[in-house]
Design a protein around this motif. Structure first.
Motif, PDB file in Angstrom:
ATOM      1  N   ALA A   1       0.831  -1.210   0.000  1.00 17.15           N
ATOM      2  CA  ALA A   1       0.000   0.000   0.000  1.00 17.15           C
ATOM      3  C   ALA A   1       0.862   1.255   0.000  1.00 17.15           C
ATOM      4  N   VAL A   2       1.970   1.237   0.731  1.00 15.85           N
ATOM      5  CA  VAL A   2       2.861   2.398   0.784  1.00 15.85           C
ATOM      6  C   VAL A   2       3.496   2.656  -0.573  1.00 15.85           C
ATOM      7  N   LEU A   3       3.993   1.613  -1.227  1.00 14.29           N
ATOM      8  CA  LEU A   3       4.677   1.773  -2.502  1.00 14.29           C
ATOM      9  C   LEU A   3       3.735   2.156  -3.637  1.00 14.29           C
ATOM     10  N   SER A   4       2.428   2.034  -3.416  1.00 20.08           N
ATOM     11  CA  SER A   4       1.466   2.433  -4.447  1.00 20.08           C
ATOM     12  C   SER A   4       1.263   3.949  -4.479  1.00 20.08           C
ATOM     13  N   GLY A   5       1.742   4.664  -3.456  1.00 20.51           N
ATOM     14  CA  GLY A   5       1.618   6.123  -3.424  1.00 20.51           C
ATOM     15  C   GLY A   5       2.446   6.778  -4.510  1.00 20.51           C
ATOM     16  N   ARG A   6       1.996   7.939  -4.990  1.00 22.30           N
ATOM     17  CA  ARG A   6       2.664   8.551  -6.133  1.00 22.30           C
ATOM     18  C   ARG A   6       3.813   9.475  -5.750  1.00 22.30           C
ATOM     19  N   SER A   7       3.947   9.797  -4.462  1.00 25.07           N
ATOM     20  CA  SER A   7       5.050  10.674  -4.072  1.00 25.07           C
ATOM     21  C   SER A   7       5.445  10.424  -2.621  1.00 25.07           C
ATOM     22  N   ARG A   8       6.632  10.879  -2.290  1.00 23.72           N
ATOM     23  CA  ARG A   8       7.129  10.768  -0.922  1.00 23.72           C
ATOM     24  C   ARG A   8       6.246  11.538   0.044  1.00 23.72           C
ATOM     25  N   ASN A   9       5.759  12.705  -0.373  1.00 22.84           N
ATOM     26  CA  ASN A   9       4.908  13.514   0.497  1.00 22.84           C
ATOM     27  C   ASN A   9       3.568  12.848   0.782  1.00 22.84           C
ATOM     28  N   VAL A  10       3.073  12.049  -0.162  1.00 26.34           N
ATOM     29  CA  VAL A  10       1.837  11.294   0.076  1.00 26.34           C
ATOM     30  C   VAL A  10       2.022  10.382   1.283  1.00 26.34           C
ATOM     31  N   ILE A  11       3.161   9.731   1.365  1.00 24.49           N
ATOM     32  CA  ILE A  11       3.433   8.818   2.480  1.00 24.49           C
ATOM     33  C   ILE A  11       3.577   9.590   3.782  1.00 24.49           C
ATOM     34  N   ARG A  12       4.274  10.704   3.734  1.00 26.97           N
ATOM     35  CA  ARG A  12       4.467  11.489   4.956  1.00 26.97           C
ATOM     36  C   ARG A  12       3.139  12.047   5.464  1.00 26.97           C
ATOM     37  N   ARG A  13       2.302  12.536   4.549  1.00 26.55           N
ATOM     38  CA  ARG A  13       0.999  13.056   4.981  1.00 26.55           C
ATOM     39  C   ARG A  13       0.139  11.954   5.588  1.00 26.55           C
ATOM     40  N   ASN A  14       0.225  10.753   5.023  1.00 22.00           N
ATOM     41  CA  ASN A  14      -0.596   9.655   5.537  1.00 22.00           C
ATOM     42  C   ASN A  14      -0.189   9.230   6.932  1.00 22.00           C
ATOM     43  N   THR A  15       1.095   9.277   7.244  1.00 18.30           N
ATOM     44  CA  THR A  15       1.509   8.902   8.595  1.00 18.30           C
ATOM     45  C   THR A  15       1.034   9.905   9.640  1.00 18.30           C
ATOM     46  N   THR A  16       0.658  11.099   9.202  1.00 21.53           N
ATOM     47  CA  THR A  16       0.150  12.100  10.150  1.00 21.53           C
ATOM     48  C   THR A  16      -1.366  12.052  10.307  1.00 21.53           C
ATOM     49  N   ILE A  17      -2.082  11.549   9.302  1.00 20.25           N
ATOM     50  CA  ILE A  17      -3.555  11.531   9.405  1.00 20.25           C
ATOM     51  C   ILE A  17      -4.119  10.141   9.679  1.00 20.25           C
ATOM     52  N   LEU A  18      -3.330   9.083   9.497  1.00 15.73           N
ATOM     53  CA  LEU A  18      -3.819   7.735   9.784  1.00 15.73           C
ATOM     54  C   LEU A  18      -4.185   7.514  11.254  1.00 15.73           C
ATOM     55  N   PRO A  19      -3.582   8.236  12.228  1.00 10.32           N
ATOM     56  CA  PRO A  19      -4.007   8.034  13.621  1.00 10.32           C
ATOM     57  C   PRO A  19      -5.496   8.270  13.868  1.00 10.32           C
ATOM     58  N   LEU A  20      -6.190   8.897  12.926  1.00  9.65           N
ATOM     59  CA  LEU A  20      -7.647   9.025  13.074  1.00  9.65           C
ATOM     60  C   LEU A  20      -8.295   7.658  13.216  1.00  9.65           C
ATOM     61  N   TYR A  21      -7.698   6.659  12.569  1.00 10.54           N
ATOM     62  CA  TYR A  21      -8.241   5.313  12.683  1.00 10.54           C
ATOM     63  C   TYR A  21      -8.065   4.743  14.088  1.00 10.54           C
ATOM     64  N   SER A  22      -7.062   5.223  14.813  1.00 11.63           N
ATOM     65  CA  SER A  22      -6.849   4.729  16.172  1.00 11.63           C
ATOM     66  C   SER A  22      -8.009   5.113  17.079  1.00 11.63           C
ATOM     67  N   LEU A  23      -8.594   6.284  16.834  1.00 10.66           N
ATOM     68  CA  LEU A  23      -9.781   6.686  17.590  1.00 10.66           C
ATOM     69  C   LEU A  23     -10.913   5.700  17.349  1.00 10.66           C
TER      70      LEU A  23
END
Length: 552
Positions: free
Chosen positions: A278-300
């Motif tokens: 799933a990570v390698l399917s992203g189109r840019s490095r920034n896509v991955i960095r942004r996702n690591t900051t917003i994925l914690p919403l799933y932890s809630l």
């Protein structure tokens, strides 16, 4: 459990199930490239997914039937010990923020499709690459099995099939149906299918949890009543062990075990092949960095879902039923409390929440076999189209392997499927994460450490089972996957790392060949298109500021 078929709930479930199946087949045309037979297209969605598609894909990938069935079931059976899943997802994201962008950058630069591709390029070792690939494949199978268990639990509660049936075909029919549907659209559409279905899956899960966290406490007399009834139920002693069933708060003697389980699970989470895919399917490095900051919403969401375990205890789900399967607790709670039509929506959320990650997992395992076993060892001259065809076939074989796990192992504590995979995948941490930051470790030392960790972890996992313990491990805290010194996966990891460090020093002193590193330091820190950091000469190993092994 009610053995009558819930017609309304089943009808709603079938509607959503068919809808996402159609979406899965139509996804083959979504963002389709001209070169559709390339493995990048089938196995990584063309590496074109942006922030939101990647976010839903990673969410669909990481928050699975494990989330909706196994975690609440662990809390239903043991109490607060099952909450280890909540802190580990919180810990995971700061950790992966450090290494996932590096993995994406170097993989995009060199065309790596799997983590084992990176290992082969970084260490110049096919043996180490194959070891990591085999670990990923084996660790993925029980995780896929967990998804199929989730679907089976839903269909059992709706009265379809039936876990108590003496006819093996009727008993396992839900798994066979799930296998057929999953196999068909995964083979046809590749990673685009789960990426598209993930939007529906996440929407359903958020709707169900929003309703459940308000409606169920209202029906059960509020949270005060829920915790009161749960505390009384956990105080009852288990006749087999003579100890309380569980507790609302983790006991002091179990806190180290709880902490090691959370930390080990966090370290393993993004090293699973499906997470890397799933990570390698992203189109840019920034896509991955942004996702690591917003994925914690799933932890809630996960924290709220975990609360359903207490609600199932308070509702008396399974009370007095000898040999009751705890994996049915949450689906049964939904059937008991919700109107039939909304129970069908909740069941669909669980079912689709199992299909999405199972599809990604089978694709990821197939990519590992194709790139790092078939191409590296069997047919080095394989063309991209041949790779894709082989990967499609292997994705079917992997699902058969998952079925074997389901049919041959005890399903009453399904969280074991995830914990066993975690024990194995943790043994790739020194090789993958270490390789992203330093070339100090020697390839042979890493291979020896991996072998030691795998052997110890597998042995201890099975050694902990006994007639009175239906899970891998179990101490006074009733936490699966533990021995007396904590989570087995972490103990095996420490052994693995110790062996790798000691042997690296020895092999460096002996000037053993360290292998050729085809990556350069700039590959890890920049976008592919950027030229801000001058690239060192071809083959220059290492990352700035870190030690290099002798002979590298």
């Amino acid at each position: 459990m009610n053995n009558d078929v819930n017609g309304v709930a089943l009808g709603v479930f079938i509607f959503f199930f068919l809808a996402v199946t159609v979406m899965g087949f139509l996804a083959a045309r979504w963002r389709r490239a001209e070169n559709a037979l390339h493995l990048d297209e089938w196995g990584l969605g063309g590496r074109t997914f942006g922030t939101w598609v990647t976010w839903f894909l990673l969410g669909g990938d990481l928050y699975t039937a494990y989330t909706f069935v196994a975690v609440p079931a662990a809390i239903y059976g043991a109490g607060a010990a099952g909450f280890f899943a909540v802190p580990y997802t919180i810990i995971a994201y700061p950790l992966v923020f450090l290494f996932l962008p590096r993995l994406w950058s170097v993989s995009r630069k060199h065309g790596y499709v799997t983590s084992s591709d990176f290992i082969r390029g970084r260490y110049g070792s096919k043996a180490l690459s194959v070891a990591v690939a085999l670990t990923g494949i084996v660790a993925t199978m029980p995780y896929i099995a967990l998804q199929l268990v989730g679907i089976q639990a839903v269909l059992d509660v709706m009265g379809v099939g039936g876990s108590d049936s003496t006819n093996w075909f009727v008993k396992d029919l839900p798994l066979l149906i799930a296998f057929g549907v999953l196999a068909a659209y995964t083979y046809s559409s590749g990673l685009r299918a789960p990426a598209l279905i993930a939007f529906v899956k996440d929407a359903l899960i958020y709707i169900v949890i929003a309703v459940a966290i308000i409606y169920i406490p209202y029906k059960l007399g509020g949270f005060d009543g829920i915790f009161h009834h749960a505390q009384q139920a956990y105080a009852v002693k288990n006749p087999a062990t003579g100890k309380p069933r569980g507790s609302l708060v983790t006991a002091p003697q179990a806190q180290w075990a709880y902490a090691t389980l959370a930390l080990g699970s966090a370290m393993a989470l993004f090293l699973y092949p499906h997470s890397v895919t799933a990570v390698l399917s992203g189109r840019s490095r920034n896509v991955i960095r942004r996702n690591t900051t917003i994925l914690p919403l799933y932890s809630l969401m996960l924290g709220l879902l975990a609360m359903l375990g207490f609600m199932a205890v308070a509702d008396g789900v399974g009370k007095g039923i000898k040999g009751y399967n705890a994996q049915l607790a949450i689906p049964q709670l939904f059937e008991n409390v919700f109107p039939s039509w909304f129970a069908g929506v909740a069941f669909a959320a669980i079912g689709i929440g199992a299909l999405v990650p199972a599809a990604i997992m089978s694709i990821a395992a197939a990519n590992l076999f194709t790139r790092n076993i078939y191409k590296d060892l069997i047919r080095p001259q394989a063309t991209p189209s041949e790779e894709t065809k082989v990967s499609k076939i292997v994705s079917l074989v992997v699902k058969v392997g998952a079925l074997v796990f389901v049919l041959s192992m005890d399903k009453t504590v399904a969280i074991n499927f995830q914990l066993l995979g975690g024990i194995w995948i943790l043994q790739t941490v020194p090789t993958i994460v270490g390789g992203l930051f330093t070339r100090w470790f020697h390839r042979w030392a890493l291979l020896a450490g991996w072998a030691a960790g795998m052997a110890y972890g597998t042995w201890k996992a099975y050694d902990q089972a006994s007639p009175t313990q239906s899970h891998f491990g179990g101490n006074s805290a009733n936490i699966p996957g533990l021995d007396k010194i904590g989570y087995i996966g972490m103990t095996a990891f420490v052994l693995n790392l110790a062996v790798a460090v000691v042997l690296t020093v020895v092999l460096d002193l002996l000037k053993a060949p360290a292998g050729t590193d085809e990556t350069s330091r700039a590959d890890y820190v920049t976008e592919v298109e950027e030229e801000a950091v001058p690239a060192p000469e071809k083959g220059e190993p290492g990352v700035p500021g870190l030690p290099e092994p002798a002979g590298a």
